[in-house]
Scaffold this motif. Structure first.
Motif, PDB file in Angstrom:
ATOM      1  N   PHE A 298       0.831  -1.200   0.000  1.00 53.37           N
ATOM      2  CA  PHE A 298       0.000   0.000   0.000  1.00 53.37           C
ATOM      3  C   PHE A 298       0.871   1.257   0.000  1.00 53.37           C
ATOM      4  O   PHE A 298       0.551   2.248  -0.664  1.00 53.37           O
ATOM      5  N   ALA A 299       1.968   1.222   0.757  1.00 52.67           N
ATOM      6  CA  ALA A 299       2.892   2.355   0.749  1.00 52.67           C
ATOM      7  C   ALA A 299       3.523   2.519  -0.634  1.00 52.67           C
ATOM      8  O   ALA A 299       3.686   3.639  -1.131  1.00 52.67           O
ATOM      9  N   MET A 300       3.867   1.372  -1.249  1.00 50.95           N
ATOM     10  CA  MET A 300       4.430   1.416  -2.596  1.00 50.95           C
ATOM     11  C   MET A 300       3.416   1.995  -3.584  1.00 50.95           C
ATOM     12  O   MET A 300       3.763   2.772  -4.478  1.00 50.95           O
ATOM     13  N   GLU A 301       2.147   1.611  -3.421  1.00 50.41           N
ATOM     14  CA  GLU A 301       1.100   2.124  -4.311  1.00 50.41           C
ATOM     15  C   GLU A 301       1.017   3.645  -4.230  1.00 50.41           C
ATOM     16  O   GLU A 301       0.897   4.328  -5.259  1.00 50.41           O
ATOM     17  N   THR A 302       1.102   4.190  -3.013  1.00 50.29           N
ATOM     18  CA  THR A 302       1.043   5.643  -2.843  1.00 50.29           C
ATOM     19  C   THR A 302       2.213   6.324  -3.539  1.00 50.29           C
ATOM     20  O   THR A 302       2.045   7.309  -4.266  1.00 50.29           O
ATOM     21  N   SER A 303       3.421   5.797  -3.329  1.00 52.72           N
ATOM     22  CA  SER A 303       4.605   6.384  -3.955  1.00 52.72           C
ATOM     23  C   SER A 303       4.559   6.242  -5.471  1.00 52.72           C
ATOM     24  O   SER A 303       4.943   7.161  -6.197  1.00 52.72           O
ATOM     25  N   HIS A 341      13.465   8.502  -2.426  1.00 52.79           N
ATOM     26  CA  HIS A 341      14.513   8.215  -1.442  1.00 52.79           C
ATOM     27  C   HIS A 341      15.699   7.480  -2.056  1.00 52.79           C
ATOM     28  O   HIS A 341      16.616   7.074  -1.350  1.00 52.79           O
ATOM     29  N   GLY A 342      15.665   7.292  -3.363  1.00 56.38           N
ATOM     30  CA  GLY A 342      16.758   6.622  -4.046  1.00 56.38           C
ATOM     31  C   GLY A 342      16.659   5.113  -4.059  1.00 56.38           C
ATOM     32  O   GLY A 342      17.576   4.436  -4.524  1.00 56.38           O
TER      33      GLY A 342
END
Length: 566
Positions: A298-303, A341-342
Protein backbone atom coordinates in the motif's frame (compact mmCIF):
# COMPACT_ATOMS: atom_id res chain seq x y z
CA UNK A 1 -18.12 54.42 67.77
CA UNK A 2 -17.36 52.89 64.32
CA UNK A 3 -16.76 49.22 64.01
CA UNK A 4 -13.72 47.79 62.23
CA UNK A 5 -14.40 46.35 58.74
CA UNK A 6 -14.44 42.54 58.48
CA UNK A 7 -12.58 40.44 55.85
CA UNK A 8 -15.75 38.54 54.90
CA UNK A 9 -19.45 38.69 55.46
CA UNK A 10 -20.99 36.59 58.19
CA UNK A 11 -22.50 33.31 56.94
CA UNK A 12 -26.17 33.57 56.05
CA UNK A 13 -28.36 31.31 58.16
CA UNK A 14 -31.44 29.87 56.41
CA UNK A 15 -34.15 28.59 58.77
CA UNK A 16 -35.16 24.90 58.22
CA UNK A 17 -38.79 25.87 57.53
CA UNK A 18 -37.64 28.13 54.68
CA UNK A 19 -35.56 25.28 53.24
CA UNK A 20 -38.63 23.02 53.43
CA UNK A 21 -40.75 25.54 51.55
CA UNK A 22 -38.00 25.86 48.93
CA UNK A 23 -37.86 22.09 48.43
CA UNK A 24 -41.60 22.05 47.66
CA UNK A 25 -40.97 24.35 44.72
CA UNK A 26 -38.60 21.86 43.07
CA UNK A 27 -40.14 19.53 40.43
CA UNK A 28 -37.66 16.72 41.19
CA UNK A 29 -37.26 14.60 44.36
CA UNK A 30 -35.30 16.56 46.97
CA UNK A 31 -34.52 16.04 50.63
CA UNK A 32 -32.90 18.18 53.34
CA UNK A 33 -30.44 16.11 55.42
CA UNK A 34 -28.74 17.14 58.67
CA UNK A 35 -26.17 15.40 60.81
CA UNK A 36 -27.18 15.10 64.46
CA UNK A 37 -24.93 13.35 66.96
CA UNK A 38 -23.05 11.71 64.08
CA UNK A 39 -26.21 10.32 62.44
CA UNK A 40 -27.82 11.51 59.20
CA UNK A 41 -31.51 12.35 59.48
CA UNK A 42 -34.15 13.79 57.16
CA UNK A 43 -35.01 17.35 58.20
CA UNK A 44 -37.55 17.76 55.37
CA UNK A 45 -38.48 16.42 51.96
CA UNK A 46 -40.67 17.54 49.09
CA UNK A 47 -43.76 15.91 47.61
CA UNK A 48 -41.87 14.60 44.54
CA UNK A 49 -39.55 12.69 46.89
CA UNK A 50 -42.40 11.03 48.73
CA UNK A 51 -44.06 10.00 45.46
CA UNK A 52 -40.78 8.49 44.23
CA UNK A 53 -40.96 5.92 47.01
CA UNK A 54 -37.38 6.41 48.15
CA UNK A 55 -38.17 6.02 51.88
CA UNK A 56 -39.10 8.64 54.46
CA UNK A 57 -37.19 7.21 57.46
CA UNK A 58 -33.49 7.94 57.03
CA UNK A 59 -32.03 4.76 58.49
CA UNK A 60 -34.37 2.56 56.43
CA UNK A 61 -34.35 4.66 53.27
CA UNK A 62 -32.98 2.96 50.11
CA UNK A 63 -31.55 6.31 49.16
CA UNK A 64 -29.66 6.64 52.41
CA UNK A 65 -28.44 3.06 52.13
CA UNK A 66 -27.09 3.77 48.66
CA UNK A 67 -25.88 7.34 49.15
CA UNK A 68 -25.25 7.68 52.88
CA UNK A 69 -21.52 7.11 52.59
CA UNK A 70 -21.23 9.76 49.85
CA UNK A 71 -23.25 12.27 51.91
CA UNK A 72 -21.14 11.66 55.02
CA UNK A 73 -17.92 12.01 53.02
CA UNK A 74 -19.05 15.35 51.57
CA UNK A 75 -20.02 16.76 54.97
CA UNK A 76 -16.65 15.70 56.40
CA UNK A 77 -14.73 17.42 53.59
CA UNK A 78 -14.28 20.98 52.39
CA UNK A 79 -16.18 20.34 49.17
CA UNK A 80 -19.48 22.09 48.57
CA UNK A 81 -20.96 19.76 45.95
CA UNK A 82 -20.86 16.17 44.70
CA UNK A 83 -22.52 14.86 41.50
CA UNK A 84 -22.85 11.16 40.77
CA UNK A 85 -24.99 8.52 39.04
CA UNK A 86 -27.04 6.12 41.18
CA UNK A 87 -29.36 3.24 40.39
CA UNK A 88 -31.87 1.43 42.55
CA UNK A 89 -33.86 -1.76 42.12
CA UNK A 90 -33.47 -5.01 40.23
CA UNK A 91 -32.93 -5.40 36.49
CA UNK A 92 -36.59 -5.26 35.46
CA UNK A 93 -37.74 -2.31 37.63
CA UNK A 94 -34.34 -0.64 38.03
CA UNK A 95 -34.38 3.17 38.12
CA UNK A 96 -31.49 5.44 37.25
CA UNK A 97 -30.88 8.82 38.88
CA UNK A 98 -28.49 11.71 38.49
CA UNK A 99 -27.79 12.83 42.09
CA UNK A 100 -26.57 16.21 43.31
CA UNK A 101 -25.47 16.57 46.96
CA UNK A 102 -24.87 20.24 47.92
CA UNK A 103 -24.29 22.25 51.08
CA UNK A 104 -23.48 25.83 51.89
CA UNK A 105 -20.20 26.95 53.36
CA UNK A 106 -22.01 27.96 56.57
CA UNK A 107 -23.90 24.74 57.24
CA UNK A 108 -21.25 22.07 57.57
CA UNK A 109 -23.72 19.59 59.07
CA UNK A 110 -26.53 20.04 56.58
CA UNK A 111 -27.02 19.42 52.85
CA UNK A 112 -29.64 19.23 50.11
CA UNK A 113 -29.91 16.10 47.93
CA UNK A 114 -31.74 16.34 44.61
CA UNK A 115 -32.42 13.36 42.32
CA UNK A 116 -33.18 13.62 38.60
CA UNK A 117 -34.83 10.46 37.26
CA UNK A 118 -33.03 9.43 34.03
CA UNK A 119 -34.60 5.98 33.69
CA UNK A 120 -36.56 6.80 30.53
CA UNK A 121 -33.53 8.41 28.94
CA UNK A 122 -31.36 5.44 29.91
CA UNK A 123 -33.74 2.94 28.33
CA UNK A 124 -34.02 5.06 25.19
CA UNK A 125 -30.25 5.27 24.84
CA UNK A 126 -29.91 1.54 25.48
CA UNK A 127 -32.55 0.78 22.82
CA UNK A 128 -30.81 3.03 20.34
CA UNK A 129 -27.48 1.43 21.20
CA UNK A 130 -29.01 -2.01 20.72
CA UNK A 131 -30.36 -0.97 17.31
CA UNK A 132 -26.99 0.49 16.35
CA UNK A 133 -25.11 -2.67 17.32
CA UNK A 134 -27.56 -5.28 16.02
CA UNK A 135 -28.03 -6.51 12.47
CA UNK A 136 -31.70 -5.99 11.65
CA UNK A 137 -31.86 -8.98 9.26
CA UNK A 138 -30.35 -11.77 11.35
CA UNK A 139 -30.68 -10.32 14.86
CA UNK A 140 -26.95 -10.92 15.38
CA UNK A 141 -24.49 -8.26 16.54
CA UNK A 142 -23.26 -6.12 13.65
CA UNK A 143 -19.69 -4.91 13.08
CA UNK A 144 -19.88 -2.28 15.82
CA UNK A 145 -21.49 -4.72 18.24
CA UNK A 146 -18.88 -7.34 17.42
CA UNK A 147 -16.13 -4.80 18.10
CA UNK A 148 -17.68 -4.13 21.50
CA UNK A 149 -17.72 -7.85 22.26
CA UNK A 150 -14.08 -8.22 21.27
CA UNK A 151 -13.20 -5.19 23.38
CA UNK A 152 -15.06 -6.64 26.37
CA UNK A 153 -12.94 -9.78 26.06
CA UNK A 154 -9.69 -7.82 26.41
CA UNK A 155 -8.90 -9.27 29.84
CA UNK A 156 -8.44 -12.74 28.32
CA UNK A 157 -7.01 -11.57 25.01
CA UNK A 158 -4.42 -14.33 24.69
CA UNK A 159 -7.16 -16.99 25.01
CA UNK A 160 -9.40 -15.43 22.35
CA UNK A 161 -9.61 -16.03 18.62
CA UNK A 162 -11.56 -14.18 15.94
CA UNK A 163 -12.78 -16.04 12.85
CA UNK A 164 -14.16 -14.28 9.78
CA UNK A 165 -16.38 -16.31 7.44
CA UNK A 166 -16.91 -14.91 3.94
CA UNK A 167 -19.53 -16.48 1.66
CA UNK A 168 -18.42 -17.38 -1.85
CA UNK A 169 -20.77 -16.54 -4.75
CA UNK A 170 -23.20 -14.60 -2.53
CA UNK A 171 -23.05 -11.54 -4.79
CA UNK A 172 -23.91 -13.66 -7.80
CA UNK A 173 -26.80 -15.35 -5.99
CA UNK A 174 -28.10 -12.00 -4.78
CA UNK A 175 -27.94 -10.54 -8.30
CA UNK A 176 -29.54 -13.52 -10.06
CA UNK A 177 -32.24 -14.53 -7.57
CA UNK A 178 -32.99 -11.16 -6.01
CA UNK A 179 -32.43 -9.53 -2.64
CA UNK A 180 -35.21 -11.51 -0.92
CA UNK A 181 -33.50 -14.79 -1.78
CA UNK A 182 -30.20 -13.28 -0.67
CA UNK A 183 -31.72 -12.27 2.68
CA UNK A 184 -33.20 -15.74 3.12
CA UNK A 185 -29.77 -17.26 2.44
CA UNK A 186 -28.09 -15.02 5.02
CA UNK A 187 -30.66 -15.92 7.68
CA UNK A 188 -30.21 -19.62 6.98
CA UNK A 189 -26.43 -19.33 6.99
CA UNK A 190 -26.55 -17.52 10.32
CA UNK A 191 -28.74 -20.27 11.77
CA UNK A 192 -26.46 -23.04 10.53
CA UNK A 193 -23.23 -21.40 11.68
CA UNK A 194 -24.69 -20.65 15.10
CA UNK A 195 -25.59 -24.31 15.42
CA UNK A 196 -21.95 -25.24 14.82
CA UNK A 197 -20.69 -23.02 17.67
CA UNK A 198 -20.27 -23.79 21.32
CA UNK A 199 -22.54 -22.06 23.85
CA UNK A 200 -19.89 -19.54 24.86
CA UNK A 201 -18.91 -18.61 21.29
CA UNK A 202 -20.44 -15.49 19.75
CA UNK A 203 -21.58 -15.02 16.15
CA UNK A 204 -22.00 -11.65 14.42
CA UNK A 205 -22.72 -10.38 10.93
CA UNK A 206 -19.97 -7.87 10.27
CA UNK A 207 -20.53 -7.24 6.57
CA UNK A 208 -22.85 -7.94 3.66
CA UNK A 209 -21.83 -11.59 3.29
CA UNK A 210 -19.30 -11.70 6.11
CA UNK A 211 -19.74 -13.22 9.55
CA UNK A 212 -17.47 -12.90 12.58
CA UNK A 213 -16.99 -15.44 15.37
CA UNK A 214 -15.46 -14.67 18.76
CA UNK A 215 -14.34 -17.82 20.54
CA UNK A 216 -12.49 -18.71 23.73
CA UNK A 217 -9.59 -21.15 23.48
CA UNK A 218 -9.50 -23.82 26.17
CA UNK A 219 -6.21 -25.43 25.20
CA UNK A 220 -4.44 -24.33 22.02
CA UNK A 221 -4.95 -22.66 18.66
CA UNK A 222 -5.94 -25.91 16.96
CA UNK A 223 -9.44 -25.40 18.45
CA UNK A 224 -9.98 -22.43 16.14
CA UNK A 225 -9.01 -24.50 13.10
CA UNK A 226 -11.37 -27.27 14.22
CA UNK A 227 -14.21 -24.76 14.52
CA UNK A 228 -13.41 -23.35 11.08
CA UNK A 229 -13.56 -26.84 9.57
CA UNK A 230 -16.84 -27.49 11.37
CA UNK A 231 -18.34 -24.29 9.95
CA UNK A 232 -17.25 -25.20 6.43
CA UNK A 233 -18.79 -28.66 6.76
CA UNK A 234 -22.00 -27.10 8.07
CA UNK A 235 -22.29 -24.88 5.00
CA UNK A 236 -21.34 -27.62 2.55
CA UNK A 237 -24.91 -28.96 2.32
CA UNK A 238 -26.96 -27.27 -0.44
CA UNK A 239 -29.34 -24.44 0.47
CA UNK A 240 -32.86 -24.49 -0.90
CA UNK A 241 -33.84 -21.11 -2.36
CA UNK A 242 -37.22 -20.95 -4.10
CA UNK A 243 -37.17 -24.09 -6.27
CA UNK A 244 -33.37 -24.28 -6.52
CA UNK A 245 -30.76 -26.09 -4.44
CA UNK A 246 -27.54 -24.07 -4.33
CA UNK A 247 -24.21 -24.87 -2.75
CA UNK A 248 -22.49 -22.03 -0.91
CA UNK A 249 -18.83 -22.39 -0.12
CA UNK A 250 -17.04 -20.11 2.33
CA UNK A 251 -13.58 -18.77 3.06
CA UNK A 252 -12.44 -18.66 6.69
CA UNK A 253 -9.63 -16.61 8.19
CA UNK A 254 -8.42 -16.72 11.79
CA UNK A 255 -6.60 -14.22 13.99
CA UNK A 256 -5.51 -14.95 17.54
CA UNK A 257 -5.62 -12.52 20.45
CA UNK A 258 -1.86 -12.65 20.91
CA UNK A 259 -1.32 -11.33 17.35
CA UNK A 260 -2.18 -7.72 18.20
CA UNK A 261 -2.54 -5.29 21.10
CA UNK A 262 -5.18 -3.36 19.15
CA UNK A 263 -8.43 -5.31 19.45
CA UNK A 264 -10.04 -3.61 16.45
CA UNK A 265 -6.96 -4.57 14.46
CA UNK A 266 -7.58 -8.18 15.48
CA UNK A 267 -10.73 -8.18 13.34
CA UNK A 268 -8.85 -6.65 10.43
CA UNK A 269 -6.20 -9.36 10.77
CA UNK A 270 -8.88 -12.05 10.52
CA UNK A 271 -10.34 -10.33 7.44
CA UNK A 272 -6.90 -10.21 5.89
CA UNK A 273 -6.47 -13.93 6.50
CA UNK A 274 -9.89 -14.51 4.90
CA UNK A 275 -8.79 -12.69 1.77
CA UNK A 276 -5.83 -15.03 1.60
CA UNK A 277 -8.12 -18.02 2.14
CA UNK A 278 -10.10 -17.02 -0.95
CA UNK A 279 -7.06 -17.57 -3.14
CA UNK A 280 -5.75 -20.73 -1.42
CA UNK A 281 -9.08 -22.46 -0.89
CA UNK A 282 -8.26 -23.54 2.67
CA UNK A 283 -8.56 -22.11 6.18
CA UNK A 284 -5.86 -19.50 6.76
CA UNK A 285 -4.49 -18.06 10.00
CA UNK A 286 -3.17 -14.52 10.09
CA UNK A 287 0.55 -14.19 9.46
CA UNK A 288 2.23 -11.01 10.58
CA UNK A 289 4.76 -11.11 7.73
CA UNK A 290 2.00 -11.24 5.11
CA UNK A 291 0.22 -8.29 6.73
CA UNK A 292 3.44 -6.31 6.85
CA UNK A 293 4.00 -7.09 3.16
CA UNK A 294 0.50 -5.83 2.35
CA UNK A 295 1.22 -2.60 4.23
CA UNK A 296 4.44 -2.19 2.25
CA UNK A 297 2.51 -2.68 -0.98
CA UNK A 298 0.00 0.00 0.00
CA UNK A 299 2.89 2.36 0.75
CA UNK A 300 4.43 1.42 -2.60
CA UNK A 301 1.10 2.12 -4.31
CA UNK A 302 1.04 5.64 -2.84
CA UNK A 303 4.61 6.38 -3.96
CA UNK A 304 4.01 4.85 -7.39
CA UNK A 305 0.90 6.97 -7.94
CA UNK A 306 2.90 10.12 -7.23
CA UNK A 307 5.75 8.95 -9.45
CA UNK A 308 3.36 8.38 -12.37
CA UNK A 309 1.69 11.75 -11.87
CA UNK A 310 5.08 13.51 -11.76
CA UNK A 311 6.51 11.38 -14.63
CA UNK A 312 9.42 10.27 -12.44
CA UNK A 313 9.62 6.79 -13.95
CA UNK A 314 11.91 6.01 -16.85
CA UNK A 315 12.24 3.48 -19.66
CA UNK A 316 15.27 1.35 -20.34
CA UNK A 317 15.76 -0.25 -23.73
CA UNK A 318 17.08 -3.75 -24.44
CA UNK A 319 18.13 -4.53 -28.04
CA UNK A 320 16.55 -7.30 -30.11
CA UNK A 321 18.91 -8.55 -32.82
CA UNK A 322 18.64 -10.45 -36.07
CA UNK A 323 20.26 -13.83 -35.36
CA UNK A 324 21.49 -14.18 -38.95
CA UNK A 325 23.19 -10.80 -39.31
CA UNK A 326 23.59 -9.54 -35.74
CA UNK A 327 21.89 -6.25 -36.68
CA UNK A 328 19.64 -4.53 -34.12
CA UNK A 329 16.08 -4.48 -35.43
CA UNK A 330 14.23 -3.18 -32.40
CA UNK A 331 14.41 -2.38 -28.69
CA UNK A 332 12.06 -3.54 -25.95
CA UNK A 333 11.04 -0.69 -23.63
CA UNK A 334 11.19 -1.75 -19.97
CA UNK A 335 9.83 0.39 -17.12
CA UNK A 336 12.20 1.34 -14.31
CA UNK A 337 11.42 3.19 -11.08
CA UNK A 338 13.59 4.75 -8.40
CA UNK A 339 11.62 6.50 -5.66
CA UNK A 340 12.34 9.88 -4.10
CA UNK A 341 14.51 8.22 -1.44
CA UNK A 342 16.76 6.62 -4.05
CA UNK A 343 15.38 3.10 -3.59
CA UNK A 344 15.13 1.22 -6.88
CA UNK A 345 12.23 -1.17 -7.39
CA UNK A 346 12.20 -4.08 -9.78
CA UNK A 347 9.30 -4.33 -12.28
CA UNK A 348 8.52 -7.66 -10.59
CA UNK A 349 7.74 -5.62 -7.46
CA UNK A 350 5.84 -2.59 -8.72
CA UNK A 351 4.03 -3.94 -11.81
CA UNK A 352 1.84 -6.36 -9.74
CA UNK A 353 1.03 -3.49 -7.37
CA UNK A 354 0.12 -1.31 -10.35
CA UNK A 355 -2.13 -4.02 -11.76
CA UNK A 356 -3.91 -4.67 -8.47
CA UNK A 357 -4.49 -0.97 -7.76
CA UNK A 358 -5.48 0.03 -11.31
CA UNK A 359 -2.39 2.22 -11.70
CA UNK A 360 -1.38 0.03 -14.64
CA UNK A 361 -3.67 2.15 -16.85
CA UNK A 362 -1.88 5.50 -16.34
CA UNK A 363 1.46 3.65 -16.18
CA UNK A 364 0.78 1.97 -19.52
CA UNK A 365 -0.28 5.26 -21.12
CA UNK A 366 2.88 6.92 -19.86
CA UNK A 367 5.03 4.06 -21.24
CA UNK A 368 3.53 4.33 -24.74
CA UNK A 369 3.92 8.10 -24.81
CA UNK A 370 7.46 8.00 -23.37
CA UNK A 371 8.53 5.33 -25.88
CA UNK A 372 7.14 7.42 -28.75
CA UNK A 373 8.93 10.52 -27.47
CA UNK A 374 12.23 8.60 -27.22
CA UNK A 375 11.87 7.17 -30.72
CA UNK A 376 11.15 10.63 -32.12
CA UNK A 377 14.28 11.96 -30.36
CA UNK A 378 16.38 9.14 -31.84
CA UNK A 379 15.09 9.93 -35.32
CA UNK A 380 15.96 13.57 -34.87
CA UNK A 381 19.49 12.83 -33.61
CA UNK A 382 20.02 10.28 -36.39
CA UNK A 383 18.97 12.80 -39.04
CA UNK A 384 15.97 10.70 -40.11
CA UNK A 385 14.41 7.32 -39.43
CA UNK A 386 16.84 5.60 -37.07
CA UNK A 387 15.73 2.25 -38.49
CA UNK A 388 14.47 0.45 -35.39
CA UNK A 389 11.13 -0.27 -33.79
CA UNK A 390 10.24 -0.05 -30.13
CA UNK A 391 8.38 -2.87 -28.39
CA UNK A 392 6.08 -1.93 -25.49
CA UNK A 393 4.49 -4.46 -23.12
CA UNK A 394 0.74 -4.41 -22.55
CA UNK A 395 -0.74 -5.77 -19.31
CA UNK A 396 -3.87 -7.95 -19.30
CA UNK A 397 -5.48 -5.51 -16.82
CA UNK A 398 -4.52 -2.59 -19.05
CA UNK A 399 -6.09 -4.25 -22.08
CA UNK A 400 -9.31 -4.88 -20.17
CA UNK A 401 -9.67 -1.41 -18.68
CA UNK A 402 -8.26 0.94 -21.30
CA UNK A 403 -8.74 1.66 -25.00
CA UNK A 404 -5.18 0.99 -26.19
CA UNK A 405 -5.60 1.85 -29.88
CA UNK A 406 -6.65 5.49 -29.26
CA UNK A 407 -3.80 5.85 -26.75
CA UNK A 408 -1.26 4.65 -29.32
CA UNK A 409 -2.81 6.80 -32.04
CA UNK A 410 -2.54 9.88 -29.83
CA UNK A 411 1.13 9.15 -29.03
CA UNK A 412 1.94 8.66 -32.73
CA UNK A 413 0.21 11.92 -33.60
CA UNK A 414 1.91 13.88 -30.79
CA UNK A 415 5.40 12.76 -31.83
CA UNK A 416 5.05 12.51 -35.60
CA UNK A 417 5.49 8.75 -35.93
CA UNK A 418 3.78 5.99 -37.88
CA UNK A 419 2.35 2.83 -36.36
CA UNK A 420 4.84 0.50 -38.08
CA UNK A 421 7.52 1.81 -35.70
CA UNK A 422 5.86 0.02 -32.77
CA UNK A 423 5.49 -3.57 -31.61
CA UNK A 424 2.95 -4.24 -28.86
CA UNK A 425 3.68 -7.30 -26.72
CA UNK A 426 0.80 -9.21 -25.12
CA UNK A 427 0.94 -12.24 -22.85
CA UNK A 428 -1.05 -15.42 -23.37
CA UNK A 429 -2.97 -14.76 -20.15
CA UNK A 430 -4.15 -11.41 -21.55
CA UNK A 431 -5.65 -13.12 -24.59
CA UNK A 432 -7.22 -15.98 -22.63
CA UNK A 433 -8.90 -13.60 -20.16
CA UNK A 434 -11.12 -11.97 -22.81
CA UNK A 435 -10.53 -13.46 -26.28
CA UNK A 436 -13.25 -11.51 -28.10
CA UNK A 437 -12.44 -8.13 -26.56
CA UNK A 438 -8.69 -8.58 -26.96
CA UNK A 439 -9.10 -9.70 -30.59
CA UNK A 440 -11.01 -6.51 -31.34
CA UNK A 441 -8.26 -4.44 -29.71
CA UNK A 442 -5.58 -6.31 -31.65
CA UNK A 443 -7.28 -5.60 -34.98
CA UNK A 444 -7.57 -1.92 -34.03
CA UNK A 445 -3.81 -1.83 -33.31
CA UNK A 446 -3.04 -3.61 -36.58
CA UNK A 447 -5.11 -0.98 -38.40
CA UNK A 448 -2.65 1.62 -37.11
CA UNK A 449 0.24 -0.36 -38.64
CA UNK A 450 1.64 -1.74 -35.36
CA UNK A 451 3.06 -5.22 -35.05
CA UNK A 452 1.80 -7.60 -32.38
CA UNK A 453 3.92 -10.06 -30.45
CA UNK A 454 2.86 -12.80 -28.04
CA UNK A 455 5.23 -12.57 -25.11
CA UNK A 456 6.40 -15.51 -22.96
CA UNK A 457 4.92 -17.99 -25.42
CA UNK A 458 4.73 -21.55 -24.10
CA UNK A 459 4.10 -20.66 -20.46
CA UNK A 460 0.35 -20.00 -20.75
CA UNK A 461 -2.72 -21.81 -21.98
CA UNK A 462 -3.20 -20.66 -25.56
CA UNK A 463 -5.82 -22.39 -27.65
CA UNK A 464 -3.90 -23.20 -30.81
CA UNK A 465 -7.08 -23.26 -32.88
CA UNK A 466 -7.82 -19.74 -31.64
CA UNK A 467 -4.20 -18.68 -32.06
CA UNK A 468 -4.33 -19.02 -35.85
CA UNK A 469 -7.20 -16.53 -36.01
CA UNK A 470 -5.36 -13.79 -34.10
CA UNK A 471 -3.40 -11.12 -36.01
CA UNK A 472 -0.11 -12.00 -34.27
CA UNK A 473 3.16 -11.24 -36.08
CA UNK A 474 5.77 -12.51 -33.61
CA UNK A 475 6.02 -15.34 -31.10
CA UNK A 476 8.49 -14.63 -28.27
CA UNK A 477 9.85 -17.89 -26.85
CA UNK A 478 10.06 -17.68 -23.07
CA UNK A 479 13.54 -17.67 -21.52
CA UNK A 480 12.67 -20.74 -19.43
CA UNK A 481 12.94 -22.82 -22.63
CA UNK A 482 16.08 -21.05 -23.86
CA UNK A 483 18.20 -21.07 -20.70
CA UNK A 484 20.12 -24.34 -20.52
CA UNK A 485 18.65 -25.50 -23.82
CA UNK A 486 21.93 -26.87 -25.19
CA UNK A 487 22.14 -29.38 -22.34
CA UNK A 488 18.48 -30.38 -22.36
CA UNK A 489 17.04 -32.36 -25.26
CA UNK A 490 13.47 -31.75 -24.09
CA UNK A 491 13.95 -27.99 -24.29
CA UNK A 492 15.42 -28.31 -27.76
CA UNK A 493 12.37 -30.32 -28.81
CA UNK A 494 10.00 -27.69 -27.37
CA UNK A 495 11.84 -24.83 -29.09
CA UNK A 496 11.88 -26.74 -32.36
CA UNK A 497 8.10 -27.32 -32.07
CA UNK A 498 7.43 -23.64 -31.38
CA UNK A 499 9.54 -22.59 -34.36
CA UNK A 500 7.70 -25.05 -36.61
CA UNK A 501 4.35 -23.75 -35.37
CA UNK A 502 5.37 -20.13 -36.01
CA UNK A 503 6.57 -20.99 -39.49
CA UNK A 504 3.29 -22.79 -40.28
CA UNK A 505 1.29 -19.77 -39.09
CA UNK A 506 3.53 -17.29 -40.95
CA UNK A 507 4.87 -15.69 -37.78
CA UNK A 508 8.35 -14.43 -36.90
CA UNK A 509 10.08 -15.64 -33.72
CA UNK A 510 12.20 -14.05 -31.00
CA UNK A 511 14.11 -16.04 -28.39
CA UNK A 512 14.45 -14.44 -24.93
CA UNK A 513 17.37 -15.06 -22.58
CA UNK A 514 20.12 -15.55 -25.20
CA UNK A 515 23.37 -15.33 -23.26
CA UNK A 516 26.03 -17.19 -25.28
CA UNK A 517 27.29 -17.12 -28.87
CA UNK A 518 26.83 -20.88 -29.15
CA UNK A 519 23.20 -20.54 -28.11
CA UNK A 520 22.52 -17.78 -30.64
CA UNK A 521 24.11 -19.82 -33.41
CA UNK A 522 22.06 -22.89 -32.50
CA UNK A 523 18.83 -20.88 -32.48
CA UNK A 524 19.69 -19.37 -35.86
CA UNK A 525 20.36 -22.85 -37.25
CA UNK A 526 16.97 -24.02 -35.97
CA UNK A 527 15.29 -21.17 -37.83
CA UNK A 528 14.69 -18.61 -35.07
CA UNK A 529 14.66 -15.06 -36.45
CA UNK A 530 15.64 -12.82 -33.54
CA UNK A 531 17.36 -13.01 -30.19
CA UNK A 532 17.24 -10.92 -27.04
CA UNK A 533 19.50 -11.27 -24.03
CA UNK A 534 22.61 -10.25 -22.16
CA UNK A 535 24.89 -11.47 -24.96
CA UNK A 536 23.84 -8.35 -26.83
CA UNK A 537 23.26 -5.88 -24.00
CA UNK A 538 21.47 -5.36 -20.74
CA UNK A 539 18.60 -2.82 -20.69
CA UNK A 540 20.09 0.62 -21.39
CA UNK A 541 19.13 4.21 -20.73
CA UNK A 542 17.78 6.04 -23.81
CA UNK A 543 21.02 7.88 -24.69
CA UNK A 544 23.14 4.77 -24.11
CA UNK A 545 20.75 2.69 -26.25
CA UNK A 546 21.06 5.10 -29.18
CA UNK A 547 24.86 5.13 -28.88
CA UNK A 548 24.84 1.33 -28.75
CA UNK A 549 22.67 1.24 -31.90
CA UNK A 550 25.04 3.52 -33.83
CA UNK A 551 28.12 1.53 -32.77
CA UNK A 552 26.42 -1.72 -33.68
CA UNK A 553 25.64 -0.46 -37.18
CA UNK A 554 29.23 0.51 -37.76
CA UNK A 555 30.35 -2.92 -36.53
CA UNK A 556 27.83 -4.77 -38.72
CA UNK A 557 28.74 -2.66 -41.75
CA UNK A 558 32.45 -3.32 -41.20
CA UNK A 559 31.87 -7.05 -40.82
CA UNK A 560 29.80 -7.13 -44.02
CA UNK A 561 32.45 -5.19 -45.93
CA UNK A 562 35.18 -7.57 -44.82
CA UNK A 563 33.03 -10.58 -45.72
CA UNK A 564 32.31 -9.19 -49.20
CA UNK A 565 36.05 -8.81 -50.00
CA UNK A 566 36.78 -12.46 -49.33
Amino acid sequence: MATAPTDRLAPLFIPPEMIARGLDLLPVPAVHIVREDGALVFASMNRAYRLAGLGVVAERSPMMVGLGAHIGALLASDRLRLDLDWQIGETIDCRYYRVCIARSDAARDTCIVTLIDQTSQYHTERSLRREMTTDSLTGLPNREGFSDLVEAASDERARRAVLVVDLVRFGRINACLGSLAGDELLITVARRVKGALRARDTLARIGGDEFGILMTLDDDQSEAHELADRVRRTLSSPFRLTDLEISVDCSVGIAFGSDSDDLEELIRHAQFATKRAKSTGRVEAYQNSAFALAREQFAMETSLRRAIEDRRLRLNYQPICDLATGAITSFEALARWTDEHGQEFSPCEFIPVAEESGLIVPLGRWAIDEAARTLADWDRMAGGNCGVRLAVNLSAIQLQRDAIAPVLQQALSDHGLTGDRFTLELTESAIVSDPDGITETMHALKALGARLAMDDFGTGYSNLAHLQKLPIDILKIDRSFITGMLADRDKVAIVRAILSLAQALGMRTTAEGVETVELSQTLAALGCNHGQGYIYARPLEADAALAFLLRSRISVATTSAIASTR
